[in-house]
Scaffold this active site. Structure first.
Site, PDB file in Angstrom:
ATOM      1  N   GLU A  47       0.959  -1.247   0.034  1.00 57.77           N
ATOM      2  CA  GLU A  47       0.031   0.084   0.033  1.00 57.77           C
ATOM      3  C   GLU A  47       0.961   1.308   0.119  1.00 57.77           C
ATOM      4  OE1 GLU A  47      -0.203  -2.793   2.095  1.00 57.77           O
ATOM      5  OE2 GLU A  47      -1.981  -3.079   2.872  1.00 57.77           O
ATOM      6  N   CYS A  79      -0.432  -0.092   7.711  1.00 60.17           N
ATOM      7  CA  CYS A  79      -0.922   0.375   6.165  1.00 60.17           C
ATOM      8  C   CYS A  79      -2.206   1.079   6.420  1.00 60.17           C
ATOM      9  CB  CYS A  79      -0.827  -0.822   5.372  1.00 60.17           C
ATOM     10  SG  CYS A  79       0.538  -1.332   5.014  1.00 60.17           S
ATOM     11  N   ALA A 159      16.418 -47.406 -15.614  1.00 59.36           N
ATOM     12  CA  ALA A 159      16.966 -48.445 -14.847  1.00 59.36           C
ATOM     13  C   ALA A 159      18.330 -48.158 -14.299  1.00 59.36           C
ATOM     14  CB  ALA A 159      16.848 -49.811 -15.503  1.00 59.36           C
ATOM     15  N   ASP A 195      22.517 -37.480  -9.204  1.00 58.23           N
ATOM     16  CA  ASP A 195      22.774 -36.412 -10.466  1.00 58.23           C
ATOM     17  C   ASP A 195      23.602 -35.323 -10.171  1.00 58.23           C
ATOM     18  OD1 ASP A 195      20.456 -38.153 -10.885  1.00 58.23           O
ATOM     19  OD2 ASP A 195      19.017 -36.416 -10.719  1.00 58.23           O
ATOM     20  N   LEU A 199      20.611 -27.607  -8.041  1.00 59.71           N
ATOM     21  CA  LEU A 199      19.307 -26.747  -7.504  1.00 59.71           C
ATOM     22  C   LEU A 199      19.444 -25.225  -7.559  1.00 59.71           C
ATOM     23  CD1 LEU A 199      19.203 -29.153  -4.455  1.00 59.71           C
ATOM     24  CD2 LEU A 199      17.887 -29.419  -6.476  1.00 59.71           C
ATOM     25  N   ARG A 202      17.431 -21.209 -12.963  1.00 57.22           N
ATOM     26  CA  ARG A 202      18.274 -20.707 -13.982  1.00 57.22           C
ATOM     27  C   ARG A 202      17.242 -19.965 -15.192  1.00 57.22           C
ATOM     28  NH1 ARG A 202      20.446 -25.388 -12.248  1.00 57.22           N
ATOM     29  NH2 ARG A 202      19.927 -26.856 -13.987  1.00 57.22           N
ATOM     30  N   ALA A 268      10.475 -37.800  -1.018  1.00 56.00           N
ATOM     31  CA  ALA A 268       9.020 -37.287  -1.345  1.00 56.00           C
ATOM     32  C   ALA A 268       7.898 -38.238  -0.646  1.00 56.00           C
ATOM     33  CB  ALA A 268       8.700 -37.313  -2.826  1.00 56.00           C
TER      34      ALA A 268
HETATM   35  N1  LIG Z   1      12.338 -36.700 -12.469  1.00 53.73           N
HETATM   36  C1  LIG Z   1      12.254 -36.199 -11.179  1.00 53.73           C
HETATM   37  O1  LIG Z   1      11.394 -35.445 -11.172  1.00 53.73           O
HETATM   38  C2  LIG Z   1      13.281 -36.558 -10.257  1.00 53.73           C
HETATM   39  C3  LIG Z   1      13.627 -35.663  -9.323  1.00 53.73           C
HETATM   40  C4  LIG Z   1      14.284 -36.055  -8.404  1.00 53.73           C
HETATM   41  C5  LIG Z   1      15.193 -37.460  -8.326  1.00 53.73           C
HETATM   42  N2  LIG Z   1      14.967 -37.971  -9.460  1.00 53.73           N
HETATM   43  C6  LIG Z   1      15.710 -39.278  -9.392  1.00 53.73           C
HETATM   44  O2  LIG Z   1      15.412 -40.202  -8.377  1.00 53.73           O
HETATM   45  C7  LIG Z   1      16.855 -40.669  -8.050  1.00 53.73           C
HETATM   46  C8  LIG Z   1      17.218 -40.563  -6.689  1.00 53.73           C
HETATM   47  O3  LIG Z   1      16.090 -41.293  -5.944  1.00 53.73           O
HETATM   48  P1  LIG Z   1      16.261 -41.313  -4.339  1.00 53.73           P
HETATM   49  O4  LIG Z   1      14.907 -41.785  -3.897  1.00 53.73           O
HETATM   50  O5  LIG Z   1      17.800 -42.190  -4.009  1.00 53.73           O
HETATM   51  O6  LIG Z   1      16.724 -39.871  -4.022  1.00 53.73           O
HETATM   52  P2  LIG Z   1      16.489 -38.939  -2.687  1.00 53.73           P
HETATM   53  O7  LIG Z   1      14.891 -39.073  -2.265  1.00 53.73           O
HETATM   54  O8  LIG Z   1      16.576 -37.653  -2.955  1.00 53.73           O
HETATM   55  O9  LIG Z   1      17.284 -39.400  -1.590  1.00 53.73           O
HETATM   56  C9  LIG Z   1      16.918 -40.403  -0.802  1.00 53.73           C
HETATM   57  C10 LIG Z   1      18.028 -40.236   0.325  1.00 53.73           C
HETATM   58  O10 LIG Z   1      17.421 -39.123   1.331  1.00 53.73           O
HETATM   59  C11 LIG Z   1      17.704 -39.576   2.834  1.00 53.73           C
HETATM   60  N3  LIG Z   1      16.345 -39.279   3.373  1.00 53.73           N
HETATM   61  C12 LIG Z   1      15.975 -38.179   3.936  1.00 53.73           C
HETATM   62  N4  LIG Z   1      14.881 -38.418   4.641  1.00 53.73           N
HETATM   63  C13 LIG Z   1      14.659 -39.480   4.488  1.00 53.73           C
HETATM   64  C14 LIG Z   1      13.399 -40.207   4.979  1.00 53.73           C
HETATM   65  N5  LIG Z   1      12.592 -39.809   5.805  1.00 53.73           N
HETATM   66  N6  LIG Z   1      13.381 -41.701   4.565  1.00 53.73           N
HETATM   67  C15 LIG Z   1      14.405 -42.005   3.967  1.00 53.73           C
HETATM   68  N7  LIG Z   1      15.440 -41.582   3.437  1.00 53.73           N
HETATM   69  C16 LIG Z   1      15.744 -40.226   3.768  1.00 53.73           C
HETATM   70  C17 LIG Z   1      18.263 -40.692   2.756  1.00 53.73           C
HETATM   71  O11 LIG Z   1      19.754 -40.443   2.606  1.00 53.73           O
HETATM   72  P3  LIG Z   1      20.854 -40.860   3.844  1.00 53.73           P
HETATM   73  O12 LIG Z   1      21.212 -42.242   3.568  1.00 53.73           O
HETATM   74  O13 LIG Z   1      21.867 -40.072   3.187  1.00 53.73           O
HETATM   75  O14 LIG Z   1      20.386 -40.505   5.090  1.00 53.73           O
HETATM   76  C18 LIG Z   1      17.849 -41.420   1.404  1.00 53.73           C
HETATM   77  O15 LIG Z   1      18.788 -42.295   0.909  1.00 53.73           O
HETATM   78  C19 LIG Z   1      17.787 -40.381  -9.278  1.00 53.73           C
HETATM   79  O16 LIG Z   1      17.908 -41.167 -10.304  1.00 53.73           O
HETATM   80  C20 LIG Z   1      17.078 -39.076  -9.720  1.00 53.73           C
HETATM   81  O17 LIG Z   1      17.433 -38.777 -11.046  1.00 53.73           O
HETATM   82  C21 LIG Z   1      13.993 -37.906 -10.366  1.00 53.73           C
END
Ligand SMILES: NC(=O)c1ccc[n+]([C@@H]2O[C@H](COP(=O)([O-])OP(=O)(O)OC[C@H]3O[C@@H](n4cnc5c(N)ncnc54)[C@H](OP(=O)(O)O)[C@@H]3O)[C@@H](O)[C@H]2O)c1
Length: 335
Positions: A47, A79, A159, A195, A199, A202, A268
């Site tokens: 405002e 405001c 894979a 990867d 992060l 860009r 996730a």
């Molecule tokens: N296409 C897409 O949108 C996209 C996005 C992201 C990633 N990817 C792909 O996903 C793959 C990686 O997958 P990811 O599942 O290994 O990756 P991530 O989810 O990024 O990392 C997994 C790691 O997160 C940690 N972590 C943190 N909180 C956790 C919890 N509550 N439970 C379990 N682990 C936890 C653990 O590591 P610590 O052992 O260090 O504790 C675990 O090993 C890659 O190939 C990448 O290219 C694709």
């Protein structure tokens, strides 16, 4: 109000912990004489920026603001008082301020004889630029958008672990814009190690954007010093925990309001299992892999009746990809 909303979009990602608000002032004849948006914390609110531009022409005019003008003195003077002193005759706002110390601006203005009404474009504002801020005021934790890019068969990498690129250039460019508007981008150590994820936000030329979100890596494993996520393109926080709640509590402490969770599937899944994903943005690319990790890892679901149910908010094309946004269905979602 649509113009005020557009102004607020421009400052998304620069105002936390304050809300990104937009304001437009019309003079007594209805001509636009001032526009403004929230400046970074400690700076003027929307405002005040719009009133500065309008000057004397605000007298007898109307102010359109996306959030009810604040009635309290915080880091800046209220405001509502600024609008009253400028002689504005009417104020239209979109969303009422849910923040108890700040609320009450509408009443202050009414008591001073200003014609005040709320609710204009309220759904667009509450579901758009103010969504994360309203969520954080209500829950005390940041709003989390989980973004992923998957093939038609739901896979986010092949894979052999390769994943560049699943989605097309339009989707990737859009993700950079979403990153630039977030306060923090979060990924697990798995994604960073697999990867060498950068992060950063860009531009089309591949260079880092002016404004960068905080980069957050979650997981116990060490990240090599040479990893791109540790360079000086943006600040980085490595949280050696596996608890989504602890991650969000730490980010809330740092005044983060809007989080973009970029995976990978394991992290996730943990956030989904904890009920800590508030919105999903999925890019589904017309490709098939047949093997490789799927978008979401284990999320505490063992039978179909336990499925997390979501409501689709929007489906649009993004180049050759389909972009789906979804929010938890009524009654779903976590704390
Ligand atoms: N296409 C897409 O949108 C996209 C996005 C992201 C990633 N990817 C792909 O996903 C793959 C990686 O997958 P990811 O599942 O290994 O990756 P991530 O989810 O990024 O990392 C997994 C790691 O997160 C940690 N972590 C943190 N909180 C956790 C919890 N509550 N439970 C379990 N682990 C936890 C653990 O590591 P610590 O052992 O260090 O504790 C675990 O090993 C890659 O190939 C990448 O290219 C694709």
């Amino acid at each position: 109000m649509a113009a005020a909303l557009a102004s607020s979009e421009d400052v998304r990602g620069t105002t936390s912990p304050n809300p990104p608000v937009g304001a437009v002032i019309l003079d007594a004849e209805g001509a636009v004489v001032g526009r403004g948006a929230t400046r970074p914390p400690g700076g003027p609110h929307a405002e005040v920026m719009a009133l500065r531009e309008a000057g004397e022409r605000a007298r007898g005019g109307t102010a359109y603001v996306t959030l009810e003008p604040c009635g309290h003195r915080g880091r800046t003077p209220p405001c509502a008082q600024a609008l009253r002193e400028a002689g504005v005759a009417a104020v239209r706002y979109a969303v009422a301020d849910p923040n108890p110390p700040a609320a009450g601006g509408a009443e202050v203005l009414r008591a001073a004889g200003v014609d005040v009404a709320g609710g204009l474009l309220a759904d667009e504002v509450a579901g758009g630029p103010l969504r994360a801020w309203l969520h954080s005021v209500r829950t005390g934790r940041p709003h989390v958008t989980w973004k992923y890019a998957a093939t038609l068969d739901g896979r986010v990498a092949a894979a052999d672990g390769t994943s560049r690129w699943i989605s097309g250039p339009e989707s990737r460019a859009e993700v950079h814009r979403i990153r630039a508007a977030a306060d923090a981008v979060v990924a697990g150590t798995g994604t960073v190690l697999a990867d060498d994820a950068w992060l950063t936000a860009r531009g089309a030329d591949g260079d880092p954007a002016d404004r960068q979100p905080l980069r957050v890596v979650v997981g116990a494993r060490e990240i090599p010093h040479a990893a791109r996520v540790l360079d000086d393109a943006a600040p980085t926080l490595h949280l050696r925990t596996r608890d989504p709640r602890a991650v969000l509590a730490e980010l809330a402490e740092r005044e983060v309001v809007d989080v973009l969770l970029e995976g990978g599937p394991t992290l996730a899944g943990a956030f989904a299992g904890a009920g800590m994903i508030d919105r999903v943005v999925g890019y589904v690319a017309p490709a098939l892999l047949g093997a490789g990790p799927t978008a979401l890892g284990p999320a505490g679901v063992s039978t179909i009746t336990e499925a997390h149910r979501w409501r689709v908010e929007g489906v649009t094309m993004s180049g050759d990809d389909v972009r789906i946004t979804a929010v938890p269905a009524a009654g779903e979602g976590g704390p």
